[in-house]
Enzyme design. Structure first.
Site, mmCIF file in Angstrom:
data_model
loop_
_atom_site.group_PDB
_atom_site.id
_atom_site.type_symbol
_atom_site.label_atom_id
_atom_site.label_comp_id
_atom_site.label_asym_id
_atom_site.label_seq_id
_atom_site.Cartn_x
_atom_site.Cartn_y
_atom_site.Cartn_z
ATOM 1 C CE LYS A 28 -40.908 -7.392 28.398
ATOM 2 N NZ LYS A 28 -40.196 -7.336 29.868
ATOM 3 C CD GLU A 67 -27.785 -13.488 19.377
ATOM 4 O OE1 GLU A 67 -27.153 -13.968 19.685
ATOM 5 O OE2 GLU A 67 -27.423 -13.722 17.868
ATOM 6 C CB CYS A 99 -25.185 -14.522 27.598
ATOM 7 S SG CYS A 99 -23.796 -13.346 26.202
ATOM 8 C CD GLU A 157 -27.602 -19.912 30.650
ATOM 9 O OE1 GLU A 157 -28.640 -18.924 30.490
ATOM 10 O OE2 GLU A 157 -27.147 -18.518 29.928
HETATM 11 P P1 NAD Z 1 -35.024 -14.090 30.540
HETATM 12 O O1 NAD Z 1 -35.587 -15.352 29.581
HETATM 13 O O2 NAD Z 1 -35.600 -14.325 31.921
HETATM 14 O O3 NAD Z 1 -35.888 -12.544 30.042
HETATM 15 C C1 NAD Z 1 -35.123 -12.164 29.030
HETATM 16 C C2 NAD Z 1 -36.454 -11.237 28.403
HETATM 17 O O4 NAD Z 1 -37.533 -11.680 28.271
HETATM 18 C C3 NAD Z 1 -36.763 -9.690 29.831
HETATM 19 O O5 NAD Z 1 -37.892 -8.504 29.355
HETATM 20 C C4 NAD Z 1 -38.671 -10.836 30.275
HETATM 21 O O6 NAD Z 1 -39.227 -10.686 30.636
HETATM 22 C C5 NAD Z 1 -38.690 -11.391 29.144
HETATM 23 N N1 NAD Z 1 -39.499 -12.707 29.119
HETATM 24 C C6 NAD Z 1 -39.181 -13.044 30.025
HETATM 25 N N2 NAD Z 1 -40.527 -14.238 30.017
HETATM 26 C C7 NAD Z 1 -40.845 -13.738 28.593
HETATM 27 C C8 NAD Z 1 -42.059 -14.898 27.496
HETATM 28 N N3 NAD Z 1 -43.156 -15.263 27.926
HETATM 29 N N4 NAD Z 1 -43.044 -13.666 26.337
HETATM 30 C C9 NAD Z 1 -42.502 -12.736 26.530
HETATM 31 N N5 NAD Z 1 -41.528 -11.895 26.818
HETATM 32 C C10 NAD Z 1 -40.576 -12.789 27.803
HETATM 33 O O7 NAD Z 1 -33.599 -13.943 30.851
HETATM 34 P P2 NAD Z 1 -33.088 -12.714 32.001
HETATM 35 O O8 NAD Z 1 -33.215 -13.602 33.191
HETATM 36 O O9 NAD Z 1 -33.298 -11.854 31.996
HETATM 37 O O10 NAD Z 1 -31.705 -12.595 31.251
HETATM 38 C C11 NAD Z 1 -30.218 -13.868 31.350
HETATM 39 C C12 NAD Z 1 -30.568 -15.019 30.267
HETATM 40 O O11 NAD Z 1 -29.977 -13.636 28.487
HETATM 41 C C13 NAD Z 1 -29.360 -16.077 30.546
HETATM 42 O O12 NAD Z 1 -29.933 -17.320 29.649
HETATM 43 C C14 NAD Z 1 -28.414 -15.051 29.477
HETATM 44 O O13 NAD Z 1 -27.574 -16.841 29.009
HETATM 45 C C15 NAD Z 1 -29.049 -14.644 28.082
HETATM 46 N N6 NAD Z 1 -28.427 -14.264 27.737
HETATM 47 C C16 NAD Z 1 -27.936 -14.244 25.960
HETATM 48 C C17 NAD Z 1 -27.753 -13.521 25.568
HETATM 49 C C18 NAD Z 1 -26.600 -13.941 24.054
HETATM 50 O O14 NAD Z 1 -26.674 -13.256 23.244
HETATM 51 N N7 NAD Z 1 -27.175 -14.927 23.377
HETATM 52 C C19 NAD Z 1 -26.832 -12.261 25.854
HETATM 53 C C20 NAD Z 1 -27.211 -12.301 27.239
HETATM 54 C C21 NAD Z 1 -28.092 -12.870 27.701
#
Ligand code: NAD
Length: 488
Positions: free
Chosen positions: A189, A265, A299, A392
């Protein structure tokens, strides 16, 4: 079927049980972050689509995919890598269309790494005996009996892979490749902001001839949508997730009902520590890269910089110059994310920050003014307790503060709920060895940033994650050892 201006066939569809589904009545818009225009629409999966994907994945495990050998799976991963490579331009164009990222980022990082992820796990499979190790245990209590223990590694089963928008294909394949390598059936997804390269990946996997249901793709949002339907489905055995820490908590709550395994992550508030003995030019250049690459939407990006006082003023001046000189940077992913980043720029000023560079929105005088750009920004003057230094932002911004002693630098760097990555700049090797392991971070770079080897452990401590990805670490998460003890 919905159209996008991305590469390949230009459509976004669900892929379930080896079939591309046209999608139901509900769709969501795909917006070009460069100029704010709507490029097309993608289908939003309802519970029935998600359920069909789970059933298809289970059927694949019970059928042809469940009987594949390591050699079969390694060959499949290589065919997928070759398939992405053959359509390199389409993948790069789709990633650029969804995210507005600079072309060189897509062509030198995103797409090559996605190919590399599949090849790396094809290679790794041969370093890992299919049935793992065998251990003979000589004596077994009870007469003269002996026993032989051996351990088999089994796939977890049906695995949900949920990925963010910042490195869409790179992060998706970073999980899909090891999950398939270990023999799981996958339901991916991708983020609702960036579904196009995942769609192309489904086309490549389809052409690579994987058994139907081994890989499935559903599109949609997270809460109350496809993401949540997947993570609370009792047919899903594990969730591998990359995204915000708050989303990780929400997923964990849903996964708790079925005790579903999770690998997370999550977010970061990564520090860089610059000692006065560092190569200052390299430290400034490295910090500019670590703060502003992909407009801070990685990230691993640095948002907090601590500089030893004798070189603090010069460092701030030079970093400010570099921030002001940046051109050709990409936008924030969405209007909502731009507004969030700008709200932190305003908050910083309210909290008492000095704006050394940036702090607002650029004006280009062309179509980009309808897009979601923000200025690369350097701040100073805030205490570590300020929200700007604790939360963040995920944009092109860092705050620089001075320190006087190594102990103080460590305390400041570790004063955060996060613990993903950290960077240390020093020419003193003994100090580097002493200091780096004390940092609360899963990944520490010394005199470098974002130098990656796919075999090394990747992940965060504290609110930045649960578990490690990379090389054997991913294969360990995506498989389960079972011990068999035979008495003879
Ligand atoms: P997000 O958490 O908003 O969304 C990530 C994914 O989760 C999307 O596919 C979204 O549709 C899904 N999602 C959202 N709510 C959900 C729920 N309640 N249940 C199931 N799925 C759900 O994150 P984003 O804005 O897409 O990405 C940015 C974030 O990701 C930042 O916090 C960044 O630091 C983090 N990030 C971490 C890493 C790492 O390796 N640690 C790498 C890249 C990004």
């Amino acid at each position: 079927m919905a159209q996008t201006s991305g590469g390949g066939t230009g459509r976004v569809a669900h892929y379930v049980g080896g079939t591309f589904l046209p999608g139901g009545p509900r769709t969501f818009p795909l917006v070009d972050p460069v100029d704010g225009t709507v490029r097309g629409h993608a289908p939003e999966a309802d519970e029935a689509v998600v359920d069909a994907a789970v059933q298809a994945a289970r059927a694949a495990l019970d059928g042809a995919w469940g009987t594949t050998t390591v050699a079969d799976r390694a060959a499949a991963l290589r065919r997928i890598a070759d398939g992405i490579e053959a359509r390199f331009a389409a993948f790069a164009n789709a990633e650029i269309a969804d995210t507005g990222r600079p072309r060189d980022l897509a062509e030198t990082l995103d797409i090559p790494r996605a190919i590399g992820n599949f090849r790396a796990y094809a290679d790794l499979l041969y370093g890992r005996p299919e049935r793992a190790y065998t251990t003979a245990v000589p004596a077994w209590s009870g007469g003269s009996g002996q026993a032989l223990n051996y351990t088999v590694r089994k796939p977890l089963g049906v695995v949900a892979v949920i990925s963010p928008w910042n490195l869409p294909l790179l992060l998706l394949t970073w999980k899909v490749a090891p999950a398939l390598a270990a023999g799981n059936a996958v339901i991916a997804k991708p983020s609702e902001e960036s579904p196009s390269t995942a769609m192309l990946l489904a086309e490549v996997i389809d052409a690579a001839g994987l058994p139907p249901g081994a890989f499935n793709l559903v599109h949609g949002h997270g809460a109350n949508s496809a993401g949540e339907f997947l993570t609370r489905h009792d047919g899903v055995d594990a969730v591998a997730f990359t995204g915000e820490s708050a989303t990780g908590s929400a997923i964990m709550r849903n996964a708790a009902d079925h005790l579903t395994a999770v690998s997370f992550e999550l977010g970061g508030k990564n520090p860089a520590v610059v000692f006065a003995d560092a190569d200052l030019e390299a430290a400034v250049a490295g910090t500019a890269r670590s703060a502003f690459t992909h407009s801070g939407q990685i990230c691993l990006c640095t948002e907090r910089v601590y500089v030893e006082r004798p070189v603090y003023d010069l460092f701030v001046e030079e970093l400010g110059k570099r921030a002001r000189a940046l051109t050709g940077y990409g936008p924030m992913i969405s209007a909502a994310h731009r507004d969030k980043v700008l709200s932190y720029y305003r908050l910083a000023v309210t909290e008492g920050a000095t704006v050394v560079a940036g702090g607002g929105q650029p004006r280009f005088g062309d179509a980009r003014d309808g897009g979601f750009h923000v200025e690369p920004t350097v701040l100073t003057g805030l205490p570590n307790s300020a929200r700007t230094l604790q939360e963040e932002v995920f944009g092109p911004v860092c705050h620089v503060a001075p320190f006087d002693t190594e102990e103080q630098a460590l305390a400041l760097a570790n004063d955060t709920r996060y613990g993903l990555a950290a960077t240390v700049w020093t020419r003193d090797l003994a100090r580097a060895h002493r200091f780096a392991p004390k940092l609360d971070a899963g990944i520490v770079w010394v005199n470098a940033w974002n130098v990656r080897d796919l075999r090394t452990p990747f992940g965060g401590v504290k609110a930045s994650g649960i578990g490690r990805e990379g090389g054997e670490y991913s294969l360990d998460f995506f498989s389960e050892p079972a011990n068999i003890c035979i008495s003879y």
